[in-house]
Scaffold this motif. Structure first.
Motif, PDB file in Angstrom:
ATOM      1  N   ASP A 177      -4.168  83.541  82.756  1.00 56.60           N
ATOM      2  CA  ASP A 177      -4.799  83.600  81.425  1.00 56.60           C
ATOM      3  C   ASP A 177      -4.143  84.674  80.548  1.00 56.60           C
ATOM      4  N   GLU A 178      -3.325  85.552  81.170  1.00 56.17           N
ATOM      5  CA  GLU A 178      -2.753  86.668  80.407  1.00 56.17           C
ATOM      6  C   GLU A 178      -1.763  86.192  79.346  1.00 56.17           C
ATOM      7  N   VAL A 179      -1.290  84.926  79.464  1.00 58.13           N
ATOM      8  CA  VAL A 179      -0.363  84.387  78.452  1.00 58.13           C
ATOM      9  C   VAL A 179      -1.038  84.280  77.087  1.00 58.13           C
TER      10      VAL A 179
ATOM     11  N   ILE B  19     -12.085  94.598  79.797  1.00 61.33           N
ATOM     12  CA  ILE B  19     -12.893  93.568  80.467  1.00 61.33           C
ATOM     13  C   ILE B  19     -11.990  92.526  81.122  1.00 61.33           C
ATOM     14  N   ARG B  20     -12.310  92.175  82.364  1.00 61.01           N
ATOM     15  CA  ARG B  20     -11.614  91.119  83.083  1.00 61.01           C
ATOM     16  C   ARG B  20     -12.650  90.118  83.593  1.00 61.01           C
ATOM     17  N   ASP B  21     -12.199  88.875  83.812  1.00 59.69           N
ATOM     18  CA  ASP B  21     -13.067  87.766  84.222  1.00 59.69           C
ATOM     19  C   ASP B  21     -12.645  87.416  85.662  1.00 59.69           C
TER      20      ASP B  21
ATOM     21  N   PRO C 100      -2.962  95.989  98.081  1.00 58.33           N
ATOM     22  CA  PRO C 100      -3.764  97.096  97.540  1.00 58.33           C
ATOM     23  C   PRO C 100      -3.086  97.926  96.452  1.00 58.33           C
ATOM     24  N   GLU C 101      -2.549  97.210  95.435  1.00 59.87           N
ATOM     25  CA  GLU C 101      -2.081  97.895  94.224  1.00 59.87           C
ATOM     26  C   GLU C 101      -2.874  97.389  93.018  1.00 59.87           C
ATOM     27  N   LYS C 102      -3.551  96.245  93.151  1.00 56.51           N
ATOM     28  CA  LYS C 102      -4.349  95.688  92.056  1.00 56.51           C
ATOM     29  C   LYS C 102      -5.730  96.343  92.104  1.00 56.51           C
ATOM     30  N   LEU C 103      -6.487  96.229  91.010  1.00 58.32           N
ATOM     31  CA  LEU C 103      -7.693  97.050  90.855  1.00 58.32           C
ATOM     32  C   LEU C 103      -8.655  96.978  92.068  1.00 58.32           C
TER      33      LEU C 103
ATOM     34  N   LEU D 243      -7.281  98.135  95.582  1.00 51.74           N
ATOM     35  CA  LEU D 243      -6.934  99.565  95.509  1.00 51.74           C
ATOM     36  C   LEU D 243      -8.210 100.413  95.567  1.00 51.74           C
ATOM     37  N   MET D 244      -9.226  99.991  94.820  1.00 54.08           N
ATOM     38  CA  MET D 244     -10.477 100.760  94.792  1.00 54.08           C
ATOM     39  C   MET D 244     -11.159 100.714  96.161  1.00 54.08           C
ATOM     40  N   ILE D 245     -11.166  99.540  96.801  1.00 52.30           N
ATOM     41  CA  ILE D 245     -11.785  99.441  98.134  1.00 52.30           C
ATOM     42  C   ILE D 245     -11.086 100.423  99.090  1.00 52.30           C
TER      43      ILE D 245
ATOM     44  N   HIS E  66       2.583  92.069  89.053  1.00 51.40           N
ATOM     45  CA  HIS E  66       1.798  93.261  88.723  1.00 51.40           C
ATOM     46  C   HIS E  66       2.228  93.847  87.361  1.00 51.40           C
ATOM     47  N   VAL E  67       1.284  93.911  86.432  1.00 51.59           N
ATOM     48  CA  VAL E  67       1.570  94.362  85.065  1.00 51.59           C
ATOM     49  C   VAL E  67       2.207  95.752  85.054  1.00 51.59           C
ATOM     50  N   ASP E  68       1.672  96.691  85.849  1.00 50.08           N
ATOM     51  CA  ASP E  68       2.212  98.060  85.832  1.00 50.08           C
ATOM     52  C   ASP E  68       3.682  98.076  86.247  1.00 50.08           C
ATOM     53  N   ARG E  69       4.022  97.264  87.244  1.00 52.41           N
ATOM     54  CA  ARG E  69       5.429  97.197  87.664  1.00 52.41           C
ATOM     55  C   ARG E  69       6.294  96.584  86.565  1.00 52.41           C
TER      56      ARG E  69
ATOM     57  N   ASP F 235      -4.227 105.842  79.869  1.00 48.34           N
ATOM     58  CA  ASP F 235      -4.324 104.390  79.767  1.00 48.34           C
ATOM     59  C   ASP F 235      -2.970 103.712  80.000  1.00 48.34           C
ATOM     60  N   ARG F 236      -3.036 102.457  80.448  1.00 55.60           N
ATOM     61  CA  ARG F 236      -1.830 101.627  80.591  1.00 55.60           C
ATOM     62  C   ARG F 236      -1.269 101.334  79.190  1.00 55.60           C
ATOM     63  N   ALA F 237       0.052 101.374  79.034  1.00 54.98           N
ATOM     64  CA  ALA F 237       0.670 101.050  77.731  1.00 54.98           C
ATOM     65  C   ALA F 237       0.362  99.592  77.374  1.00 54.98           C
ATOM     66  N   GLY F 238      -0.068  99.371  76.130  1.00 55.22           N
ATOM     67  CA  GLY F 238      -0.342  97.992  75.666  1.00 55.22           C
ATOM     68  C   GLY F 238      -1.467  97.308  76.411  1.00 55.22           C
ATOM     69  N   HIS F 239      -2.407  98.072  76.927  1.00 53.60           N
ATOM     70  CA  HIS F 239      -3.467  97.557  77.807  1.00 53.60           C
ATOM     71  C   HIS F 239      -4.315  96.481  77.115  1.00 53.60           C
ATOM     72  N   ASP F 240      -4.258  95.241  77.596  1.00 56.55           N
ATOM     73  CA  ASP F 240      -5.063  94.155  77.008  1.00 56.55           C
ATOM     74  C   ASP F 240      -6.545  94.479  77.165  1.00 56.55           C
TER      75      ASP F 240
ATOM     76  N   PRO G  95      -8.637 105.871  90.234  1.00 58.22           N
ATOM     77  CA  PRO G  95      -8.065 106.016  88.882  1.00 58.22           C
ATOM     78  C   PRO G  95      -8.520 104.908  87.933  1.00 58.22           C
ATOM     79  N   ILE G  96      -9.231 105.313  86.869  1.00 59.64           N
ATOM     80  CA  ILE G  96      -9.675 104.356  85.847  1.00 59.64           C
ATOM     81  C   ILE G  96      -8.807 104.573  84.607  1.00 59.64           C
ATOM     82  N   TYR G  97      -8.100 103.523  84.178  1.00 59.31           N
ATOM     83  CA  TYR G  97      -7.228 103.643  83.017  1.00 59.31           C
ATOM     84  C   TYR G  97      -8.072 103.742  81.739  1.00 59.31           C
TER      85      TYR G  97
ATOM     86  N   SER H 261      -7.914  83.192  85.613  1.00 60.20           N
ATOM     87  CA  SER H 261      -8.298  84.584  85.354  1.00 60.20           C
ATOM     88  C   SER H 261      -8.002  85.448  86.592  1.00 60.20           C
ATOM     89  N   ASN H 262      -8.407  86.712  86.553  1.00 58.68           N
ATOM     90  CA  ASN H 262      -8.114  87.646  87.657  1.00 58.68           C
ATOM     91  C   ASN H 262      -8.776  87.200  88.954  1.00 58.68           C
ATOM     92  N   ASN H 263      -7.999  87.210  90.025  1.00 56.64           N
ATOM     93  CA  ASN H 263      -8.509  86.841  91.353  1.00 56.64           C
ATOM     94  C   ASN H 263      -8.830  88.078  92.184  1.00 56.64           C
TER      95      ASN H 263
HETATM   96  P1  TYD Z   1      -4.986  94.660  87.596  1.00 55.24           P
HETATM   97  O1  TYD Z   1      -5.691  94.440  88.880  1.00 55.24           O
HETATM   98  O2  TYD Z   1      -3.647  95.328  87.604  1.00 55.24           O
HETATM   99  O3  TYD Z   1      -4.904  93.232  86.880  1.00 55.24           O
HETATM  100  P2  TYD Z   1      -4.432  92.848  85.368  1.00 55.24           P
HETATM  101  O4  TYD Z   1      -3.888  94.028  84.694  1.00 55.24           O
HETATM  102  O5  TYD Z   1      -3.391  91.809  85.618  1.00 55.24           O
HETATM  103  O6  TYD Z   1      -5.665  92.319  84.718  1.00 55.24           O
HETATM  104  O7  TYD Z   1      -5.939  95.500  86.655  1.00 55.24           O
HETATM  105  C1  TYD Z   1      -7.231  95.035  86.324  1.00 55.24           C
HETATM  106  C2  TYD Z   1      -7.819  96.003  85.312  1.00 55.24           C
HETATM  107  O8  TYD Z   1      -8.052  97.271  85.942  1.00 55.24           O
HETATM  108  C3  TYD Z   1      -6.913  96.288  84.132  1.00 55.24           C
HETATM  109  O9  TYD Z   1      -7.713  96.432  82.959  1.00 55.24           O
HETATM  110  C4  TYD Z   1      -6.254  97.604  84.473  1.00 55.24           C
HETATM  111  C5  TYD Z   1      -7.328  98.326  85.275  1.00 55.24           C
HETATM  112  N1  TYD Z   1      -6.856  99.246  86.348  1.00 55.24           N
HETATM  113  C6  TYD Z   1      -7.367 100.542  86.416  1.00 55.24           C
HETATM  114  O10 TYD Z   1      -8.208 100.954  85.578  1.00 55.24           O
HETATM  115  N2  TYD Z   1      -6.949 101.352  87.419  1.00 55.24           N
HETATM  116  C7  TYD Z   1      -6.037 100.939  88.340  1.00 55.24           C
HETATM  117  O11 TYD Z   1      -5.657 101.745  89.241  1.00 55.24           O
HETATM  118  C8  TYD Z   1      -5.524  99.603  88.272  1.00 55.24           C
HETATM  119  C9  TYD Z   1      -4.508  99.114  89.269  1.00 55.24           C
HETATM  120  C10 TYD Z   1      -5.970  98.777  87.247  1.00 55.24           C
END
Ligand code: TYD
Ligand code: NAD
Length: 352
Positions: A134-136, A221-223, A195-198, A201-203, A91-94, A288-293, A213-215, A186-188
């Motif tokens: 793919d994050e590499v 964009i994720r694939d 339930p910590e990934k997007l 967690l949203m569900i 998990h990137v945030d961790r 926003d997440r620091a260094g958010h790709d 929470p939207i960063y 890519s993202n699965n």
């Molecule tokens: P995430 O599921 O953590 O996967 P990754 O960062 O490895 O791609 O996050 C997917 C995207 O969603 C990413 O752009 C960060 C964003 N995000 C939010 O906006 N809010 C959240 O609560 C989380 C966990 C992620």
């Protein structure tokens, strides 16, 4: 044990993707012994595998891959012929909060496995399949796709640790002829997703009417790929991919985070019998997440052209199945988030 055609060590088999890989291999290959080696961190859960744990070709070993001696013992105990390596901090945030755990598991743990495979496999038919991300490749602008030839440019502690492990995998191939294969996915999303990934967690938050929470602006964009399609890609690459090669895995399925969350809100309003727009009112923009790709997008044409792999379902179908799974498996969510699965482990495996 000796009658099995292959004795495959799957690391991280109690995690999200690993549990789908373990289940798929156990069901499709009763002639393979599947040894699931997992530390059972917060992300690993034997409740992910209740439907297969009694199969005759399944074994579980609770080990930390950072412990070289433990890795060696599992190799020797089961005469391991192949490895599918998924164990990781993921998990990137961790990773932003604490990078060192990522260095230990993702880098040191991976090198322990490579070194042990090299020492044990002097001859014969073996595969070390390293599962990567793919994050590499870093972050894309508005256009372009990641191919296998894209230069590595990791930007988070998570992706830096995965990139490092990928480099070690290729170094063991070039230096010692270790029979490696690699996949970068890519993202699965799908069932059993912690339930910590997007998406999970949203569900969870939509169901319980909590803020979503939207960063930043939500325009990253994720694939997205259905986890069972990733498991089928791993099965294909493991069997038919070329030694020393990496394969990108993805579904040509790009969504901005805000589009995705809005779509999910609409879908869940329908499924939960809520008024249209009710769940979307929970959307909350946060720092926003620091260094958010910005953008990830995969070109999977090598995998499709060489090995004939394609995703089996659309994102809309996969998301609908995923929401249904979460809504009917509340007990699983409670278990993995409460920590009571550790007690479950003691009950199931305490004496072994
Ligand atoms: P995430 O599921 O953590 O996967 P990754 O960062 O490895 O791609 O996050 C997917 C995207 O969603 C990413 O752009 C960060 C964003 N995000 C939010 O906006 N809010 C959240 O609560 C989380 C966990 C992620
Ligand atoms: P996850 O966090 O759900 O599961 C990781 C598993 O590894 C857990 O069962 C955990 O207990 C185990 N583990 C962690 N540290 C360990 C250690 N030191 N020793 C033994 N086991 C340990 O991760 P996931 O999402 O299932 O990802 C699996 C793999 O796929 C990772 O290598 C990840 O980098 C890669 N990947 C993930 C995605 C994604 O979208 N989730 C996409 C592409 C690649």
């Amino acid at each position: 044990m000796d009658n099995f055609d292959r004795r495959i060590l799957v690391t991280g088999g109690a995690g999200f993707i690993g549990s789908h890989v373990v289940r798929r291999l156990l069901k499709n290959y009763p002639n393979y012994l599947i040894v699931n080696a997992d530390k059972l961190t917060y992300a690993g859960n034997l409740a992910n595998l209740t439907d297969v744990q009694k199969l005759k070709n399944y074994r579980f070993e609770k080990i930390d891959i950072v412990n070289l001696q433990a890795v060696k013992e599992v190799f020797q105990k089961y005469h391991i012929t192949d490895v599918i390596h998924l164990a990781a901090e993921s998990h990137v945030d961790r990773s932003i909060e604490g990078p060192m755990e990522f260095v230990m598991t993702n880098v040191v743990g991976s090198v322990n496995l490579l070194q042990t495979a090299k020492d044990n496999w002097k001859s014969g038919d073996h595969v070390f399949h390293h599962v990567s991300t793919d994050e590499v490749y870093g972050s894309l602008g508005h256009t372009g796709l990641f191919t296998e030839k894209t230069s590595y440019d990791p930007r988070s502690p998570y992706s830096a640790s995965k990139a490092s492990s990928d480099h070690f995998v290729m170094a063991f191939y070039h230096t010692y002829n270790l029979p490696v294969k690699m996949s970068n996915c890519s993202n699965n999303y799908g069932s059993h997703h912690f339930p910590e990934k997007l998406i999970p967690l949203m569900i969870h938050n939509i169901q319980h009417k909590k803020p979503l929470p939207i960063y930043g602006k939500g325009d990253n964009i994720r694939d997205w790929l259905w986890v069972e399609d990733h498991a089928s890609a791993i099965e294909t690459i493991f069997h038919h991919g070329r030694i020393g090669e990496s394969y990108n895995v993805g579904g040509l399925n790009e969504w901005t985070n805000i589009e995705l969350v809005n779509y999910l809100c609409q879908l869940m309003d329908e499924k939960l019998g809520r008024n249209n727009g009710e769940s979307a009112s929970l959307i909350t923009y946060v720092t926003d997440r620091a260094g958010h790709d910005k953008r990830y997008a995969i070109d999977a044409s090598k995998l499709e052209n060489e090995l004939g792999w394609k995703p089996s379902i659309t994102f809309e179908e996969g998301l609908s199945k995923t929401v249904d799974w979460f809504l009917s498996n509340q007990e699983w969510v409670d278990k993995v988030t409460s920590g009571s699965y550790k007690e479950y482990y003691e009950i199931m495996y305490g004496g072994r």
